[in-house]
Scaffold this motif. Structure first.
Motif, PDB file in Angstrom:
ATOM      1  N   ASN A 133       0.828  -1.215   0.000  1.00 17.39           N
ATOM      2  CA  ASN A 133       0.000   0.000   0.000  1.00 17.39           C
ATOM      3  C   ASN A 133       0.861   1.263   0.000  1.00 17.39           C
ATOM      4  OD1 ASN A 133      -2.443  -1.333  -0.135  1.00 17.39           O
ATOM      5  ND2 ASN A 133      -2.792  -1.306   2.070  1.00 17.39           N
ATOM      6  N   PRO A 134       1.875   1.365   0.854  1.00 17.62           N
ATOM      7  CA  PRO A 134       2.735   2.554   0.773  1.00 17.62           C
ATOM      8  C   PRO A 134       3.677   2.541  -0.429  1.00 17.62           C
ATOM      9  CG  PRO A 134       3.482   1.116   2.544  1.00 17.62           C
ATOM     10  CD  PRO A 134       2.176   0.559   2.068  1.00 17.62           C
ATOM     11  N   ALA A 142       5.562   4.246  -9.753  1.00 17.34           N
ATOM     12  CA  ALA A 142       4.881   4.527 -11.016  1.00 17.34           C
ATOM     13  C   ALA A 142       5.893   4.773 -12.126  1.00 17.34           C
ATOM     14  CB  ALA A 142       3.968   5.739 -10.855  1.00 17.34           C
ATOM     15  N   GLN A 143       6.991   5.432 -11.785  1.00 11.14           N
ATOM     16  CA  GLN A 143       8.028   5.697 -12.770  1.00 11.14           C
ATOM     17  C   GLN A 143       8.674   4.402 -13.260  1.00 11.14           C
ATOM     18  OE1 GLN A 143      11.351   8.007 -11.307  1.00 11.14           O
ATOM     19  NE2 GLN A 143      11.956   8.659 -13.349  1.00 11.14           N
ATOM     20  N   PHE A 220      -0.076  -4.146 -18.882  1.00  3.33           N
ATOM     21  CA  PHE A 220       0.405  -4.365 -17.517  1.00  3.33           C
ATOM     22  C   PHE A 220      -0.838  -4.472 -16.644  1.00  3.33           C
ATOM     23  CE2 PHE A 220       1.729  -3.138 -13.272  1.00  3.33           C
ATOM     24  CZ  PHE A 220       2.996  -3.684 -13.127  1.00  3.33           C
ATOM     25  N   ALA A 221      -1.102  -5.680 -16.127  1.00  5.90           N
ATOM     26  CA  ALA A 221      -2.303  -5.901 -15.319  1.00  5.90           C
ATOM     27  C   ALA A 221      -2.162  -5.217 -13.967  1.00  5.90           C
ATOM     28  CB  ALA A 221      -2.534  -7.395 -15.130  1.00  5.90           C
ATOM     29  N   GLY A 222      -3.213  -4.549 -13.557  1.00  2.00           N
ATOM     30  CA  GLY A 222      -3.182  -3.863 -12.272  1.00  2.00           C
ATOM     31  C   GLY A 222      -3.337  -4.817 -11.096  1.00  2.00           C
ATOM     32  N   ARG A 223      -3.398  -4.238  -9.941  1.00  2.00           N
ATOM     33  CA  ARG A 223      -3.591  -5.005  -8.719  1.00  2.00           C
ATOM     34  C   ARG A 223      -4.923  -5.739  -8.794  1.00  2.00           C
ATOM     35  NH1 ARG A 223      -2.928  -2.012  -2.850  1.00  2.00           N
ATOM     36  NH2 ARG A 223      -2.137  -3.802  -1.661  1.00  2.00           N
ATOM     37  N   LYS A 224      -4.980  -6.904  -8.194  1.00  2.00           N
ATOM     38  CA  LYS A 224      -6.216  -7.683  -8.288  1.00  2.00           C
ATOM     39  C   LYS A 224      -7.363  -6.924  -7.635  1.00  2.00           C
ATOM     40  CE  LYS A 224      -5.265 -10.716  -4.289  1.00  2.00           C
ATOM     41  NZ  LYS A 224      -3.847 -10.395  -4.051  1.00  2.00           N
ATOM     42  N   ALA A 271      -4.327   5.745  -7.096  1.00  2.00           N
ATOM     43  CA  ALA A 271      -5.744   5.977  -6.824  1.00  2.00           C
ATOM     44  C   ALA A 271      -6.618   4.922  -7.488  1.00  2.00           C
ATOM     45  CB  ALA A 271      -6.148   7.371  -7.307  1.00  2.00           C
ATOM     46  N   SER A 272      -6.110   4.286  -8.547  1.00  2.00           N
ATOM     47  CA  SER A 272      -6.848   3.203  -9.220  1.00  2.00           C
ATOM     48  C   SER A 272      -5.863   2.105  -9.599  1.00  2.00           C
ATOM     49  CB  SER A 272      -7.562   3.734 -10.458  1.00  2.00           C
ATOM     50  OG  SER A 272      -6.639   4.349 -11.349  1.00  2.00           O
TER      51      SER A 272
END
Length: 282
Positions: A133-134, A142-143, A220-224, A271-272
């Motif tokens: 989470n952090p 993100a970079q 690139f699949a995001g978090r489940k 945020a998403s």
């Protein structure tokens, strides 16, 4: 809680995971006095031993440790050290190593949190989500994702390999791909999905048409998200546990079944975090 300077009751870092990302499962389970699971696959636990039980002694045993105080024998803190008092065959220490603190194998270790004559340890759990989470709110995270997806040399490499496997990425070798960060690639490769557009043509991402024809599409699949699970090899082979929206129906190996995709054509956003990131490779 007794403070024991330098005392590490247990560790799992003797057996390191090949990949570390937000889907990596911890290897610690905790059960109650009836052997019911309280927590599973947690990354770490902080143990607060209660009062001494069953002949435990926390008297300073060796003068060389007088600076720290306390006692360096894990069995004098973790309950129960006696197999005869075990709950479900579990005792809260590792056997067969210095101070009983090193896990004997790569299997999950099960601890007991109970209030009985033989157990009074208490735990604070640290989950994989607590760790990531952090991390995912950091700008350099993100970079790093952006650098992996958008580096021209990496994109050129992806256009040269055969699209294979459930995700189309079985032939990716991070060591050979001239990626900006090999460790990041190794740890996050399982989030990558690669498919071909045959013949090359424009695609849409959220209804917006790409400015040039795409020979391949990289996702690139995001978090489940809710309803998705990535706990074992079978679940990780199912694209529905990674992709959202149009991507579920359009993605296929080796060739996409449609040219309509959904997600973000820009960068990762904490945020998403479940949003797929989609790239058109010309």
């Amino acid at each position: 809680m007794p403070l024991v300077c330098g005392f590490r009751p247990f560790q799992k870092d003797a057996f390191k995971t090949d990949q570390l990302n937000w889907d990596t499962l911890g290897q610690i389970d905790v059960v109650d006095g009836s052997n019911n699971v309280i927590a599973s696959n947690v990354a770490a636990v902080l143990v607060a031993p209660g009062r001494a039980l069953d002949g435990q002694s926390r008297v300073l045993a060796d003068a060389v440790y007088s600076e720290c105080g306390g006692n360096y024998d894990a069995r004098n803190y973790l309950d129960s050290f006696a197999s005869a008092d075990a709950i479900g065959g579990q005792v809260n220490y590792f056997s067969g190593s210095t101070n009983n603190r090193v896990a004997p194998n790569t299997s999950n270790k099960r601890f007991v949190m109970a209030n009985t004559n033989h157990y009074n340890d208490r735990f604070a759990f640290i989950s994989g989500d607590d760790l990531f989470n952090p991390v995912m709110r950091r700008s350099d995270f993100a970079q790093a994702i952006g650098n992996l997806l958008d580096t021209p040399v990496f994109q050129t490499y992806l256009k040269s390999i055969d699209v294979a496997g459930n995700k189309g990425t079985d032939n990716i070798e991070c060591s050979a791909a001239a990626v900006p960060n090999r460790d990041f690639c190794d740890n996050w490769k399982e989030m990558l999905f690669l498919t071909q557009i045959s013949p090359p043509s424009a695609i849409t991402i959220n209804g917006v048409t790409s400015p040039f024809p795409c020979g391949r599409v990289l996702i690139f699949a995001g978090r489940k998200s809710v309803g998705q699970s990535r706990s074992d090899a079978l679940e990780k082979a199912d694209k529905r546990n990674y992709l959202e929206g149009l991507n579920v129906s359009s993605f296929a190996v080796p060739n996409a079944t449609a040219t309509a995709f959904s997600g973000s054509a820009v960068g990762f956003s904490a945020a998403s975090p479940a949003t797929d990131l989609v790239r058109c490779l010309p």
